[in-house]
Write a protein that holds these residues in place. Structure first.
Motif: not given
Length: 80
Positions: A53-55, A29, A40-42, A63, A33, A61
Motif C-alpha cells: 500500500r501507499e500513503a 504519516l 490507504w491505496l493497495d 510504501q 498508517v 509518501w
C-alpha cells in the motif's frame, strides 16, 4: 516505535532527510498508517500475494506492507 519495521532503504532515506521537521512529518504519516493500515491505496501488482500500500502526506509518501498489528515500511519519498 511499536508495530513498525523499516526496511534498509527507508532507514537510509530517514537519515538523509534535511530537517527534524521533515523526519517528524514522515513519522506522523507512518503513525497514521500504523493506526489504520488498510485505509490507504493497495498498489500491488495483479496476481501478487504481497499486500503493498501507499500513503501520502503533504510533502512525503510511504510504501508499506500491513501485517497483523504492525506495518513494514518499504520505501519513503520526500518532495519537500
Amino acid at each position: 516505535m511499536h508495530g513498525m519495521v523499516f526496511e534498509d532503504l527507508a532507514v537510509e532515506v530517514m537519515a538523509e532527510l534535511p530537517t527534524d521537521e521533515a523526519r517528524g512529518e514522515v513519522l506522523t504519516l507512518v503513525e497514521a498508517v500504523r493506526k489504520d493500515p488498510r485505509a490507504w491505496l493497495d498498489v500491488r501488482d495483479p496476481g501478487s500475494v504481497e499486500e503493498i500500500r501507499e500513503a501520502f502526506g503533504a510533502r512525503c509518501w510511504i510504501q508499506y506492507m500491513p501485517h497483523s498489528g504492525a506495518i513494514e515500511v518499504r520505501e519513503i519519498g520526500w518532495a519537500g
